[in-house]
Design a protein around this motif. Structure first.
Motif, PDB file in Angstrom:
ATOM      1  N   GLY A 145     -24.643 -25.643  13.315  1.00  0.00           N
ATOM      2  CA  GLY A 145     -25.062 -24.480  14.029  1.00  0.00           C
ATOM      3  C   GLY A 145     -24.072 -24.054  15.128  1.00  0.00           C
ATOM      4  O   GLY A 145     -23.861 -22.974  15.514  1.00  0.00           O
ATOM      5  N   LYS A 146     -23.585 -25.150  16.012  1.00  0.00           N
ATOM      6  CA  LYS A 146     -22.806 -24.746  17.012  1.00  0.00           C
ATOM      7  C   LYS A 146     -21.415 -24.617  16.773  1.00  0.00           C
ATOM      8  O   LYS A 146     -21.004 -24.671  15.519  1.00  0.00           O
ATOM      9  CB  LYS A 146     -22.899 -26.115  18.071  1.00  0.00           C
ATOM     10  CG  LYS A 146     -24.323 -26.281  18.560  1.00  0.00           C
ATOM     11  CD  LYS A 146     -24.895 -25.255  19.253  1.00  0.00           C
ATOM     12  CE  LYS A 146     -26.039 -25.657  20.164  1.00  0.00           C
ATOM     13  NZ  LYS A 146     -26.946 -26.460  19.648  1.00  0.00           N
ATOM     14  N   LYS A 147     -20.519 -24.356  17.880  1.00  0.00           N
ATOM     15  CA  LYS A 147     -18.836 -24.198  17.527  1.00  0.00           C
ATOM     16  C   LYS A 147     -18.385 -24.980  18.281  1.00  0.00           C
ATOM     17  O   LYS A 147     -18.723 -25.507  19.410  1.00  0.00           O
ATOM     18  CB  LYS A 147     -18.740 -22.780  17.867  1.00  0.00           C
ATOM     19  CG  LYS A 147     -19.321 -21.637  16.643  1.00  0.00           C
ATOM     20  CD  LYS A 147     -18.520 -20.305  17.227  1.00  0.00           C
ATOM     21  CE  LYS A 147     -19.083 -19.085  16.051  1.00  0.00           C
ATOM     22  NZ  LYS A 147     -18.543 -19.237  14.693  1.00  0.00           N
ATOM     23  N   ILE A 148     -17.401 -25.389  17.464  1.00  0.00           N
ATOM     24  CA  ILE A 148     -16.314 -26.428  18.097  1.00  0.00           C
ATOM     25  C   ILE A 148     -14.917 -25.766  18.044  1.00  0.00           C
ATOM     26  O   ILE A 148     -14.553 -25.625  16.803  1.00  0.00           O
ATOM     27  CB  ILE A 148     -16.149 -27.930  17.739  1.00  0.00           C
ATOM     28  CG1 ILE A 148     -17.464 -28.388  18.101  1.00  0.00           C
ATOM     29  CG2 ILE A 148     -14.964 -28.566  18.397  1.00  0.00           C
ATOM     30  CD1 ILE A 148     -17.698 -29.879  17.559  1.00  0.00           C
ATOM     31  N   ASN A 149     -14.185 -25.428  19.186  1.00  0.00           N
ATOM     32  CA  ASN A 149     -12.608 -24.773  19.059  1.00  0.00           C
ATOM     33  C   ASN A 149     -13.122 -23.602  17.934  1.00  0.00           C
ATOM     34  O   ASN A 149     -12.132 -23.247  17.392  1.00  0.00           O
ATOM     35  CB  ASN A 149     -11.605 -25.636  18.625  1.00  0.00           C
ATOM     36  CG  ASN A 149     -11.178 -26.513  19.328  1.00  0.00           C
ATOM     37  OD1 ASN A 149     -11.058 -26.451  20.587  1.00  0.00           O
ATOM     38  ND2 ASN A 149     -11.096 -27.815  18.899  1.00  0.00           N
ATOM     39  N   LEU A 150     -14.192 -22.719  18.329  1.00  0.00           N
ATOM     40  CA  LEU A 150     -14.463 -21.616  17.705  1.00  0.00           C
ATOM     41  C   LEU A 150     -14.647 -21.581  16.136  1.00  0.00           C
ATOM     42  O   LEU A 150     -15.060 -20.660  15.456  1.00  0.00           O
ATOM     43  CB  LEU A 150     -13.387 -20.514  17.954  1.00  0.00           C
ATOM     44  CG  LEU A 150     -12.939 -19.974  19.402  1.00  0.00           C
ATOM     45  CD1 LEU A 150     -12.324 -19.125  19.318  1.00  0.00           C
ATOM     46  CD2 LEU A 150     -14.317 -19.639  19.823  1.00  0.00           C
ATOM     47  N   LEU A 151     -14.860 -23.000  15.711  1.00  0.00           N
ATOM     48  CA  LEU A 151     -15.011 -23.332  14.265  1.00  0.00           C
ATOM     49  C   LEU A 151     -16.508 -23.834  14.168  1.00  0.00           C
ATOM     50  O   LEU A 151     -17.187 -24.542  15.031  1.00  0.00           O
ATOM     51  CB  LEU A 151     -14.186 -24.437  13.730  1.00  0.00           C
ATOM     52  CG  LEU A 151     -12.836 -23.973  13.946  1.00  0.00           C
ATOM     53  CD1 LEU A 151     -11.803 -25.220  13.285  1.00  0.00           C
ATOM     54  CD2 LEU A 151     -12.349 -22.967  12.947  1.00  0.00           C
ATOM     55  N   ASN A 152     -17.206 -23.254  13.042  1.00  0.00           N
ATOM     56  CA  ASN A 152     -18.696 -23.607  12.872  1.00  0.00           C
ATOM     57  C   ASN A 152     -18.734 -25.018  12.490  1.00  0.00           C
ATOM     58  O   ASN A 152     -17.890 -25.700  11.633  1.00  0.00           O
ATOM     59  CB  ASN A 152     -19.208 -22.940  11.796  1.00  0.00           C
ATOM     60  CG  ASN A 152     -19.115 -21.343  12.037  1.00  0.00           C
ATOM     61  OD1 ASN A 152     -19.612 -21.140  13.254  1.00  0.00           O
ATOM     62  ND2 ASN A 152     -19.205 -20.532  11.182  1.00  0.00           N
ATOM     63  N   VAL A 153     -19.767 -25.658  13.064  1.00  0.00           N
ATOM     64  CA  VAL A 153     -20.456 -26.979  12.621  1.00  0.00           C
ATOM     65  C   VAL A 153     -21.378 -26.778  11.522  1.00  0.00           C
ATOM     66  O   VAL A 153     -22.526 -26.433  11.771  1.00  0.00           O
ATOM     67  CB  VAL A 153     -20.923 -27.838  13.680  1.00  0.00           C
ATOM     68  CG1 VAL A 153     -21.360 -29.169  13.247  1.00  0.00           C
ATOM     69  CG2 VAL A 153     -19.919 -28.054  14.630  1.00  0.00           C
TER      70      VAL A 153
END
Length: 585
Positions: free
Chosen positions: A145-153
């Motif tokens: 549910g978090k984002k990494i480099n504006l991408l969803n996990v």
């Protein structure tokens, strides 16, 4: 005033950015490290300006250089935003110019940790890869549910057929370091079922100069799905064992023999003698070693281990210190039909090499055996068991210089005649894949792993041991076939079917690594165990029977040959074979 101060500011900028080598960065590959470098550079510049202003005011050079602190910090921020923005703008323009016009492939990166983000950077920095990272997958609930480099996990549970179709996902890249192979098998099986391609990021120690490049991200191989960890050996004791020695390898052009030769070329041996009766295969190996500049001190010899006079001439000429006896006939169905040939190579060939080793005072003799020698059900396995028994019979010789050692392991991936090359050929021809029984299982090991363990066991051997290798968990051949179909980008049964053809003569459902009455004890290498062997009763009688077997001629009936084999190997029980009648005698 402003005009006078510009040269000082420019000089400070040159000093600061030269100090962090900002000018050496390739703009189209701008990444996090470049951003950090720029931050350090603009801060150095700001520090230079502050110190210069302070000294100017202290020594009354205000008319030459005097910049208010607020202006310096505004300048710092503007520098930062402008330089970063410019780099990423140029990077974006470059990507748009050189980017291929093909449709991009949407991928998900499995693993939202450090390896996952590094993988993302490697993909993002390669403008020509036509890969678009859609998001990350992770089974850590704190990341979902978090984002990494504006991408969803995403959670693995979210990756359904509907999800894939909706977002046009084409493949998964597994970016988990030191992933357990059982877990890898589970993950890949789930994605194969969704008709997705699966690739894997190599272990960090295999990255080039510590950096991951897109070219290192490879398709999952069948070796990765064996349910076992790769074996790596880096033991300095091996150098003491093989350096300055004359080493002889029989069957040197075969699957195991040739890999042993490749591994041995890493040592500073005195001489390496390669014996094989397969002219073309030995020539190919010689050419390979020559191209890799490893042919020095290597002597390839066309010879047959069945020819005692020829082999004695070789022993007399080269006086070998260590012998790896890998020469053998190993194809189960063929040896069922040709027991004389199985005896002539696997028994008589070993008999010749053992006697010559004793006569010429060889230091170590290492027999390459097989799990099919354990409670054998076929001629090939039974003849290899006789070779083991022959080695065991040497225990009673007084003042014996030669240390006889046996290494025993299961199937090796990619060896001549093994199931993997067979499946590959069947897939290339459109199938079906032939499996003898749906429940048949086998132990597997890669050829390099097996060869490394043979070298390690030979070094630790003190004489009359049987070294058994940790083969990991057995693999179901039917599941192996399913995975190979999926790895080929095909579907079962729509594209490639699997046909159950029935057990071949002499074939077992499962293989064993220990004879009845044997158990194991550990060694300093947890991948190698020593089998506690049963002592051979009445060795002189057994040796006499083996000698009689070796003296049989090619006119002898197959059933008579196999009967003599069974008389020596009491646990031999022919299965699914014409020789089953001997079980009732």
């Amino acid at each position: 005033m402003l005009v006078k101060q510009i040269p000082f500011v420019l000089a400070g900028a040159v000093i600061s950015f030269l100090s962090v080598s900002s000018h050496k960065g390739v703009v189209r590959f701008t990444g996090f490290k470049d951003v950090v470098n720029l931050i350090i550079g603009v801060n150095i510049l700001a520090t230079i300006l502050i110190i210069t202003t302070f000294l100017s005011r202290k020594y009354n050079f205000n008319n030459v250089f005097d910049i208010p602190g607020s202006i310096i910090y505004i300048h710092l921020l503007l520098n930062f935003f402008f330089l970063i923005g410019a780099k990423f703008f140029i990077k974006s323009v470059y990507r748009s110019i050189v980017s291929d016009v093909k449709i991009k492939s949407n991928v998900l990166i499995y693993g939202a940790g450090d390896s996952g983000t590094i993988t993302y950077d490697a993909l993002n920095n390669d403008a020509k890869n036509n890969i678009e990272v859609f998001g990350f997958i992770d089974d850590n609930e704190r990341k979902i549910g978090k984002k990494i480099n504006l991408l969803n996990v995403y959670s693995p549970k979210n990756i359904t057929k509907e999800f894939i179709d909706k977002h046009g996902i084409d493949e998964i890249i597994i970016a988990i370091q030191n992933i357990d192979s059982n877990r890898l098998l589970q993950i890949t099986s789930e994605f194969f079922a969704l008709n997705l391609k699966v690739k894997i990021v190599p272990a960090v120690q295999n990255w080039i100069d510590g950096d991951l490049s897109i070219g290192q991200i490879k398709d999952v191989r069948i070796e990765d799905l064996l349910g076992r960890e790769p074996i790596n050996i880096d033991n300095p004791v091996l150098f003491d064992e093989y350096n300055d020695k004359v080493i002889l390898v029989t069957g040197a052009a075969g699957s195991i023999g040739s890999e042993l030769v490749r591994k041995l070329t890493n040592f500073n041996y005195k001489k390496l003698i390669l014996i094989d009766n397969a002219e073309s295969a030995l020539y190919d190996l010689q050419q390979e070693l020559s191209q890799n500049n490893k042919e020095a001190k290597i002597t390839p010899i066309i010879a047959d281990v069945r020819n005692h006079i020829r082999c004695e001439n070789i022993f007399d000429t080269y006086k070998p210190d260590i012998i790896f006896h890998a020469a053998a006939y190993k194809h189960v169905p063929l040896m069922e039909q040709n027991p004389y040939e199985a005896v002539s190579v696997n028994v008589r060939g070993t008999y010749n090499m053992v006697n010559l080793s004793i006569k010429y005072g060889v230091n170590k003799f290492i027999l390459i055996s097989t799990d099919k020698a354990v409670n054998p059900t076929n001629v090939m396995g039974a003849t290899k068991r006789i070779a083991e028994i022959l080695i065991g019979c040497q225990r009673n010789i007084k003042n014996l210089k030669t240390k006889f050692i046996i290494t025993r392991f299961g199937n090796v991936l990619g060896s001549n005649g093994s199931v993997i090359p067979l499946f590959k050929k069947q897939i290339e021809s459109g199938g079906p894949l032939t499996v003898t029984h749906k429940d048949i299982i086998r132990y597997f090991m890669t050829i390099p792993e097996a060869s490394l363990l043979v070298l390690e066991a030979a070094a630790m051997g003190l004489g009359h041991e049987i070294f058994v290798f940790d083969m990991g968990e057995p693999v179901k051949i039917y599941d192996l076939a399913l995975n190979m179909i999926a790895l080929s980008g095909l579907k079962f049964p729509e594209d490639i079917d699997i046909k159950i053809v029935g057990l071949r003569p002499g074939e077992k459902i499962y293989e064993e690594l220990l004879v009845d009455g044997e158990n194991t004890k550990p060694t300093y290498n947890d991948k190698i165990m020593i089998a506690k062997c049963k002592l051979i009763d009445n060795t002189s009688e057994v040796q006499s029977k083996i000698k009689e077997l070796c003296l049989l001629n090619s006119n002898t009936q197959n059933i008579a040959i196999v009967s003599k084999i069974k008389d020596i190997v009491k646990e031999y029980s022919p299965n699914n074979s014409t020789y089953e009648v001997l079980n009732h005698n």
